[in-house]
Design a protein around this motif. Structure first.
Motif, PDB file in Angstrom:
ATOM      1  N   PHE A  18      32.772  32.334 -19.761  1.00 25.80           N
ATOM      2  CA  PHE A  18      33.684  33.461 -19.986  1.00 25.80           C
ATOM      3  C   PHE A  18      33.787  34.351 -18.752  1.00 25.80           C
ATOM      4  CE2 PHE A  18      29.719  35.579 -20.744  1.00 25.80           C
ATOM      5  CZ  PHE A  18      29.928  36.938 -20.608  1.00 25.80           C
ATOM      6  N   LEU A  19      32.711  34.443 -17.970  1.00 26.36           N
ATOM      7  CA  LEU A  19      32.750  35.248 -16.749  1.00 26.36           C
ATOM      8  C   LEU A  19      33.550  34.547 -15.652  1.00 26.36           C
ATOM      9  CD1 LEU A  19      29.066  36.525 -16.684  1.00 26.36           C
ATOM     10  CD2 LEU A  19      31.119  37.908 -17.035  1.00 26.36           C
ATOM     11  N   LEU A  20      33.394  33.250 -15.516  1.00 24.83           N
ATOM     12  CA  LEU A  20      34.178  32.514 -14.512  1.00 24.83           C
ATOM     13  C   LEU A  20      35.663  32.560 -14.840  1.00 24.83           C
ATOM     14  CD1 LEU A  20      31.914  29.373 -13.908  1.00 24.83           C
ATOM     15  CD2 LEU A  20      31.949  31.543 -12.656  1.00 24.83           C
ATOM     16  N   GLN A  21      35.987  32.513 -16.138  1.00 24.98           N
ATOM     17  CA  GLN A  21      37.394  32.595 -16.533  1.00 24.98           C
ATOM     18  C   GLN A  21      37.957  33.998 -16.305  1.00 24.98           C
ATOM     19  OE1 GLN A  21      37.010  31.178 -20.611  1.00 24.98           O
ATOM     20  NE2 GLN A  21      37.758  29.158 -20.015  1.00 24.98           N
ATOM     21  N   ALA A  22      37.073  34.990 -16.270  1.00 21.08           N
ATOM     22  CA  ALA A  22      37.506  36.376 -16.095  1.00 21.08           C
ATOM     23  C   ALA A  22      37.397  36.840 -14.649  1.00 21.08           C
ATOM     24  CB  ALA A  22      36.683  37.294 -17.003  1.00 21.08           C
ATOM     25  N   LEU A  23      37.206  35.938 -13.709  1.00 19.91           N
ATOM     26  CA  LEU A  23      37.080  36.345 -12.309  1.00 19.91           C
ATOM     27  C   LEU A  23      38.284  37.150 -11.806  1.00 19.91           C
ATOM     28  CD1 LEU A  23      35.353  33.237 -10.665  1.00 19.91           C
ATOM     29  CD2 LEU A  23      34.417  35.548 -10.830  1.00 19.91           C
ATOM     30  N   PRO A  24      39.513  36.809 -12.171  1.00 23.21           N
ATOM     31  CA  PRO A  24      40.640  37.640 -11.704  1.00 23.21           C
ATOM     32  C   PRO A  24      40.515  39.090 -12.163  1.00 23.21           C
ATOM     33  CG  PRO A  24      41.445  35.534 -12.489  1.00 23.21           C
ATOM     34  CD  PRO A  24      40.003  35.595 -12.878  1.00 23.21           C
ATOM     35  N   GLN A  25      40.098  39.294 -13.398  1.00 21.52           N
ATOM     36  CA  GLN A  25      39.940  40.651 -13.920  1.00 21.52           C
ATOM     37  C   GLN A  25      38.759  41.358 -13.253  1.00 21.52           C
ATOM     38  OE1 GLN A  25      40.282  37.885 -15.872  1.00 21.52           O
ATOM     39  NE2 GLN A  25      42.361  38.232 -16.635  1.00 21.52           N
ATOM     40  N   GLN A  26      37.689  40.615 -13.028  1.00 17.52           N
ATOM     41  CA  GLN A  26      36.549  41.204 -12.323  1.00 17.52           C
ATOM     42  C   GLN A  26      36.955  41.636 -10.919  1.00 17.52           C
ATOM     43  OE1 GLN A  26      32.543  39.432 -12.544  1.00 17.52           O
ATOM     44  NE2 GLN A  26      33.441  37.798 -13.784  1.00 17.52           N
ATOM     45  N   ALA A  27      37.720  40.784 -10.238  1.00 19.46           N
ATOM     46  CA  ALA A  27      38.145  41.093  -8.869  1.00 19.46           C
ATOM     47  C   ALA A  27      38.968  42.372  -8.839  1.00 19.46           C
ATOM     48  CB  ALA A  27      38.944  39.923  -8.291  1.00 19.46           C
ATOM     49  N   ALA A  28      39.892  42.502  -9.777  1.00 19.73           N
ATOM     50  CA  ALA A  28      40.733  43.701  -9.824  1.00 19.73           C
ATOM     51  C   ALA A  28      39.906  44.948 -10.124  1.00 19.73           C
ATOM     52  CB  ALA A  28      41.824  43.518 -10.871  1.00 19.73           C
ATOM     53  N   PRO A  86      40.325  31.705 -11.383  1.00 14.74           N
ATOM     54  CA  PRO A  86      39.212  31.208 -12.195  1.00 14.74           C
ATOM     55  C   PRO A  86      38.989  29.722 -11.932  1.00 14.74           C
ATOM     56  CG  PRO A  86      41.174  31.416 -13.535  1.00 14.74           C
ATOM     57  CD  PRO A  86      41.515  32.007 -12.185  1.00 14.74           C
ATOM     58  N   PHE A  87      37.816  29.247 -12.262  1.00 10.29           N
ATOM     59  CA  PHE A  87      37.514  27.822 -12.113  1.00 10.29           C
ATOM     60  C   PHE A  87      36.467  27.448 -13.146  1.00 10.29           C
ATOM     61  CE2 PHE A  87      34.653  30.148  -9.306  1.00 10.29           C
ATOM     62  CZ  PHE A  87      33.404  29.615  -9.620  1.00 10.29           C
ATOM     63  N   VAL A  88      36.271  26.160 -13.305  1.00  8.45           N
ATOM     64  CA  VAL A  88      35.224  25.635 -14.178  1.00  8.45           C
ATOM     65  C   VAL A  88      34.276  24.824 -13.318  1.00  8.45           C
ATOM     66  CG1 VAL A  88      34.700  24.124 -16.132  1.00  8.45           C
ATOM     67  CG2 VAL A  88      36.740  25.572 -16.186  1.00  8.45           C
ATOM     68  N   SER A  89      33.003  25.055 -13.460  1.00 10.40           N
ATOM     69  CA  SER A  89      32.018  24.321 -12.678  1.00 10.40           C
ATOM     70  C   SER A  89      32.097  22.830 -12.990  1.00 10.40           C
ATOM     71  CB  SER A  89      30.608  24.828 -12.969  1.00 10.40           C
ATOM     72  OG  SER A  89      30.433  26.134 -12.479  1.00 10.40           O
ATOM     73  N   ASP A  90      31.751  22.021 -11.993  1.00 12.09           N
ATOM     74  CA  ASP A  90      31.749  20.570 -12.189  1.00 12.09           C
ATOM     75  C   ASP A  90      30.551  20.107 -13.003  1.00 12.09           C
ATOM     76  OD1 ASP A  90      34.054  19.655 -10.380  1.00 12.09           O
ATOM     77  OD2 ASP A  90      32.895  20.959  -9.056  1.00 12.09           O
ATOM     78  N   ARG A  91      29.488  20.898 -13.003  1.00 16.52           N
ATOM     79  CA  ARG A  91      28.291  20.549 -13.774  1.00 16.52           C
ATOM     80  C   ARG A  91      27.619  21.821 -14.262  1.00 16.52           C
ATOM     81  NH1 ARG A  91      22.509  18.509 -11.335  1.00 16.52           N
ATOM     82  NH2 ARG A  91      21.456  18.124 -13.333  1.00 16.52           N
ATOM     83  N   TRP A  92      27.517  21.967 -15.575  1.00 18.44           N
ATOM     84  CA  TRP A  92      26.740  23.055 -16.140  1.00 18.44           C
ATOM     85  C   TRP A  92      25.267  22.687 -16.085  1.00 18.44           C
ATOM     86  CZ3 TRP A  92      29.788  26.929 -16.244  1.00 18.44           C
ATOM     87  CH2 TRP A  92      31.116  26.837 -16.700  1.00 18.44           C
ATOM     88  N   LEU A  93      24.424  23.690 -15.904  1.00 19.95           N
ATOM     89  CA  LEU A  93      22.994  23.439 -15.758  1.00 19.95           C
ATOM     90  C   LEU A  93      22.215  24.049 -16.911  1.00 19.95           C
ATOM     91  CD1 LEU A  93      22.654  24.126 -11.919  1.00 19.95           C
ATOM     92  CD2 LEU A  93      22.754  21.905 -13.077  1.00 19.95           C
ATOM     93  N   HIS A  94      21.102  23.375 -17.254  1.00 25.66           N
ATOM     94  CA  HIS A  94      20.288  23.767 -18.392  1.00 25.66           C
ATOM     95  C   HIS A  94      18.817  23.788 -18.009  1.00 25.66           C
ATOM     96  CE1 HIS A  94      23.977  21.816 -19.964  1.00 25.66           C
ATOM     97  NE2 HIS A  94      23.974  22.869 -20.771  1.00 25.66           N
TER      98      HIS A  94
END
Length: 214
Positions: free
Chosen positions: A85-95, A104-112
């Motif tokens: 949700f934070l990566l998708q909201a990067l444009p709003q965070q930037a503003a 926004p972007f989606v990581s190629d690999r989520w980590l656990h």
């Protein structure tokens, strides 16, 4: 293994370039901005950047990750998918924080928890350490006894938990149950400010020192 810290963005965020000294392969952790500065440091040292890694999705840590990965033709790994949700909201965070526009972007690999990340001949262990954000992860190099902890822990302080989905109890648990057991002699690179060791923070940090939990 060796590393270089490149301060980036007006938040003076510690972007870390971790280097396999046997192969000159490298990863860039938390490129929050100032791409030319990061690329310049890597190029001057003759490094081959294999991956971009993220500890979490806040703007000062993730803003330049998408562009840097595209420019270099590499993948982005991390954080945990709870920070999507934070990566998708990067444009709003930037503003909101006065950063240049970012996509926004989606990581190629989520980590656990328990995952590993490899580059060159090096391996970093991944630990899921929620609290500052729900999907925050840290990277631990066991042989070198150092860790990159993002905004979980600082020299003399801890990460904020008043941002969306922050949780103070989770943060304290992450520090005391996941970071401190790695060893007092482990040096860590925080997201901001100087390095410290887990032992020093256990002894002196007013938020998480052992004396606070007797």
């Amino acid at each position: 293994m060796k590393y270089t810290i490149v301060p980036v963005t007006p938040f003076v965020q510690n972007c870390s370039i971790m280097v396999c000294d046997e192969t000159q392969s490298a990863v860039v952790i938390d490129p929050g901005g100032d791409i030319e500065k990061i690329v310049g440091v890597a190029s001057k040292a003759g490094l081959i950047i294999e991956k971009v890694l993220l500890t979490h999705g806040h703007i000062d840590h993730a803003a330049a990750a998408g562009e840097l990965a595209r420019r270099l033709g590499v993948k982005i790994e991390g954080p945990h998918e709870d920070d999507l949700f934070l990566l998708q909201a990067l444009p709003q965070q930037a503003a909101a924080y006065g950063f240049p526009p970012v996509q926004p972007f989606v990581s190629d690999r989520w980590l656990h928890q328990g995952d590993t990340v490899s580059f060159g001949k090096q391996t970093l262990e991944v630990m899921h350490c929620p609290g500052h954000t729900p999907g925050h992860v840290i990277y631990f190099h066991r042989r070198g006894k150092f860790a990159v902890v993002g905004d979980v822990l600082f020299a003399g302080s801890i990460g904020r938990t008043d941002f969306p989905c922050g949780n103070h109890e989770d943060l304290i648990r992450s520090i005391r149950e996941k970071l401190f057991p790695l060893g007092d002699d482990v040096e860590f690179i925080p997201g901001h400010g100087p390095n410290s060791t887990f032992g020093k923070e256990r002894a002196t940090n007013p938020y998480v020192a052992d004396a606070q939990f007797l």
